[in-house]
Design an enzyme around this catalytic site. Structure first.
Site, PDB file in Angstrom:
ATOM      1  N   ASP A   1      -5.575  -0.290   2.760  1.00 29.87           N
ATOM      2  CA  ASP A   1      -5.805  -0.032   1.347  1.00 29.87           C
ATOM      3  C   ASP A   1      -4.575   0.724   0.828  1.00 29.87           C
ATOM      4  O   ASP A   1      -3.693   1.125   1.585  1.00 29.87           O
ATOM      5  CB  ASP A   1      -7.099   0.736   1.099  1.00 29.87           C
ATOM      6  N   TRP A   2      -4.558   0.904  -0.471  1.00 24.10           N
ATOM      7  CA  TRP A   2      -3.358   1.431  -1.131  1.00 24.10           C
ATOM      8  C   TRP A   2      -2.945   2.794  -0.537  1.00 24.10           C
ATOM      9  O   TRP A   2      -3.635   3.799  -0.756  1.00 24.10           O
ATOM     10  CB  TRP A   2      -3.630   1.590  -2.619  1.00 24.10           C
TER      11      TRP A   2
END
Ligand code: BGC
Length: 746
Positions: free
Chosen positions: A287-288
């Protein structure tokens, strides 16, 4: 096998015509293609494939600035970009990739969560339809539009089970139930990937967030998760497994730590379960920034250790943390990350690029004519309206106030959402310059239904979040002139979504007071609730005669709501998540354990498991939703009282439309295992069927259960069924069921 047969013409013929052989042959040639590319790559180029940057806008996290992205593309230091859309833009960037030594095409990813150009209801609302075909179609349309705009990969579906409406991301998933959530996960993957990767209208799906992100402590986004492995396997992982089985090309890991190990560095999740037990052949994107965030978690000291932990744990691509691009080469040279780990990650990524056909033609998604054609496809608008209608939940309808007559003389539309446009879209949706014209407001939807002589009054009354009551008197005056009032209240578009957890999930501002002021006029009032999560609204629930939960329905919101208000569509949706009475009941879900001191009923307080100030039951239970008609359920008829583990049990129930309208009902099947080697929930959804019934008509709905449907994880984490006594329930919601009992023997 004897060699004579092995080389016989007959055997060769069988080999040639057997699809299985073909599959192996294709797979082999794909692997060979991948290997042939990999063999030519330098270590730096391999690491480049494992690196993903954001485009230049639309960030959902902190952007790490590190050099010129375009130069890095030319140097082969990048495998993928997110938040880059449009054939023009993607073509330009792909051209840069074609200047790199290896000419490996970029993958363009985007959060196409509930539509791209045509915005559909938020996923939680779509889940309320319990209509798998509609949900698949919605994803199909989204993929068609996104792929036509140059996007290869959507970061969806989000398949996190969520039992906590404080958590803002509850809007992105399918609610609280594992069975329903698993079916919806598969439907969405199929919708996004269509006829398969390689078609130019198919986008790669990404099942996220792996795993257990929905169980963040206290509903606070990005928070820790602590749960038993049994709970993980039984409740939180099945939708991911369903997505993998449906062919999801990719997975995204999650921000949370799970039992102390951040998901990005979690080898148990990514290597043992996903790539091991489930045999997942796609790749995992972080994820980011989540790889770098393992430093804040206190799991690693720096980005060097973060890259080591994540790569070794099976995170194949680093979204925006720069840990891989900065550290992996050194880690490999120092023997901390094996070359085999890098090769495995790169092969997984390259395989998808091959499957997408990008090695054949890197620009195959950059077709401007197609982009134009799909940008305003009228068929998509029709689908969006259909899906939106099916997502609307009728919560209350005293004295059949709804549906309204199209010939109503004076109708007042009151509230901050009456003329709203973008607040209908909800979080994870895109704004387009022509949105004002495209998004159908409630105002427009209602006006299009009414007879020419109808007088439509309007007052905003208040803003969504403001505390000013200055508009109340005007709203009351409008109500006084009306025969019926339709009010719209709810959450602004940015109040539920990522990083949008709320500790108080009530109507913001003075909206509830506005409803009170209008109800005090004595006029009949319908309240439409526009929100991304279950809200707490007890006063409205108890004092307003008709309540419709309209969530965030997307581009066609106004039309869909008007279809329901005026009876052109008889509402059929059922809640995919429990609605609490207050925040203090959270987490609240229908499939809880009985405890050693279960309350006999909502007022039982005698040293039982209950609150002294509140019933245990939710305000609205899982599976609940009314129709303009009503449905009666007969007693359950079982094919036999005792089944062997090899036999089937047929469960029958006759459902009758006892109301005045033709309608649709979602008939739900639940079971309970009365005694288990580990305690079992009081109810578990095991099946459902949607039926259409003309008024007065009856039909017998049949379900089949086998021992396999009764499996669960025991203490040793074996997935088993146990002989014993069971209950079976059939009804129109988890709280309104008929029941019968049966026995399972060996
Ligand atoms: C979200 C993901 C999303 C990613 C890219 C993250 O902040 O958690 O769900 O796909 O950003 O936008």
């Amino acid at each position: 096998m004897k060699s004579s047969l092995l080389f016989s013409p007959l055997f060769l013929l069988i080999l040639l015509v057997t699809p299985f052989y073909k599959v192996i042959a294709q797979k082999k040639s794909l692997d060979q293609k991948v290997d042939s590319v990999l063999r030519l790559m330098t270590l730096d180029e391999k690491i480049g494939q494992m690196n993903q940057y954001n485009g230049d806008w639309a960030a959902t996290g902190p952007i790490t600035k590190d050099g010129d992205k375009q130069e890095q593309i030319k140097k082969g230091m990048l495998g993928s970009m997110l938040n880059v859309t449009g054939t023009d833009h993607t073509r330009t960037l792909q051209q840069l990739a074609m200047q790199s030594r290896m000419k490996i095409p970029l993958l363009f990813g985007q959060d196409i969560v509930h539509g791209y150009r045509t915005i559909f209801p938020i996923p939680l609302a779509e889940a309320a339809s319990w209509d798998l075909a509609a949900i698949e179609l919605s994803a199909r349309v989204a993929a068609t539009e996104g792929a036509a705009a140059g996007i290869h990969w959507t970061f969806a579906p989000m398949v996190d089970i969520a039992r906590d409406p404080r958590w803002g991301r509850v809007m992105e998933g399918a609610g609280e139930d594992t069975y329903l959530g698993s079916l919806i996960a598969a439907a969405r993957v199929k919708g996004f990937q269509g006829k398969g990767l390689g078609n130019t209208d198919a986008m790669m799906a990404c099942a996220k967030h792996f795993a257990a992100y929905g169980a963040a402590v206290a509903g606070r986004d990005y928070n820790s998760v602590d749960m038993s492995n049994r709970q993980l396997l039984e409740t939180y992982l099945p939708p991911f497994e369903a997505a993998a089985k449906a062919g999801a090309a990719t997975f995204m890991n999650s921000f949370n730590d799970l039992n102390g190990v951040p998901a990005s560095g979690n080898a148990y999740l990514q290597r043992t379960i996903l790539k091991g037990q489930w045999g997942f052949k796609g790749f995992v994107v972080s994820d980011w920034g989540s790889i770098g965030e393992m430093i804040n978690h206190g799991f690693v000291k720096d980005n060097y250790e973060a890259a080591m932990a994540a790569a070794n744990a099976g995170s194949d691509m680093d979204m925006e943390s720069r840990s891989y691009i900065q550290n992996l080469a050194k880690l490999v040279k120092e023997g901390k990350v094996k070359m085999a780990v890098i090769d495995d990650a790169v092969k997984r990524i390259l395989r998808k690029k091959f499957e997408m056909g990008l090695f054949d033609d890197p620009f195959r998604f950059c077709n401007e004519a197609r982009e134009k054609e799909q940008f305003n496809n009228p068929d998509h608008i029709k689908v969006a309206r259909e899906v939106a209608k099916k997502s609307i939940v009728l919560l209350k309808n005293e004295k059949q106030l709804l549906p309204l007559s199209k010939g109503v003389k004076n109708i007042a539309l009151i509230g901050p959402f009456v003329k709203a446009k973008s607040d209908n879209l909800g979080f994870w949706s895109y704004d387009w310059p022509d949105d004002t014209a495209r998004i159908v407001s409630l105002w427009e939807g209602v006006k299009s239904k009414l007879a020419a002589g109808s007088n439509v009054l309007y007052a905003k009354g208040c803003e969504i979040k403001d505390t000013s009551r200055a508009g109340f008197s005007g709203a009351v005056a409008a109500a006084m002139q009306a025969d019926v009032v339709v009010m719209t209240v709810g959450e602004a578009r940015d109040m539920t979504g990522e990083a949008k957890s709320r500790s108080i999930i009530r109507l913001p501002g003075v909206q509830e007071d506005l409803v009170k002021a209008i109800v005090a006029t004595g006029k009949p009032v319908v309240v439409l609730m526009s929100a991304g999560r279950p809200l707490v609204f007890n006063w409205i629930a108890d004092n307003v005669p008709a309540i419709v939960y309209t969530w965030w329905l997307g581009t066609q919101a106004g039309n869909a709501i008007a279809d329901v208000l005026f009876g052109d569509y008889n509402p059929s949706a059922k809640l995919p998540i429990s609605f609490p009475r207050t925040e203090g009941q959270i987490p609240i879900y229908y499939n809880y354990y009985n405890t050693g001191r279960p309350a006999k009923n909502d007022s039982d307080l005698n040293y039982v498991s209950s609150y002294i100030d509140l019933p245990n039951s939710p305000k609205y239970p899982f599976g609940f939703g009314l129709s303009y008609s009503s449905f009666g359920y007969s007693d359950i008829v079982l094919s036999k009282p005792v089944i062997k583990s090899t036999e089937k049990l047929v469960v029958k129930c006759t459902v009758t439309n006892t109301g005045n309208y033709d309608g649709e009902e979602t008939v739900q099947l639940y079971t309970r295992d009365l005694v288990g080697s580990v305690v079992r929930p009081v109810k578990e959804l095991k099946g459902f069927k949607k039926i259409q019934l003309k008024k007065g008509a009856s039909t017998t709905v049949e379900f089949t259960l086998t021992a396999n449907d009764l499996r669960f994880y025991n203490e040793k984490l074996q997935y088993i069924f146990e002989p014993g006594d069971f209950k079976v329930f059939v009804g129109g919601s988890s709280a309104s069921v008929k029941e019968a009992g049966f026995k399972l023997v060996k």
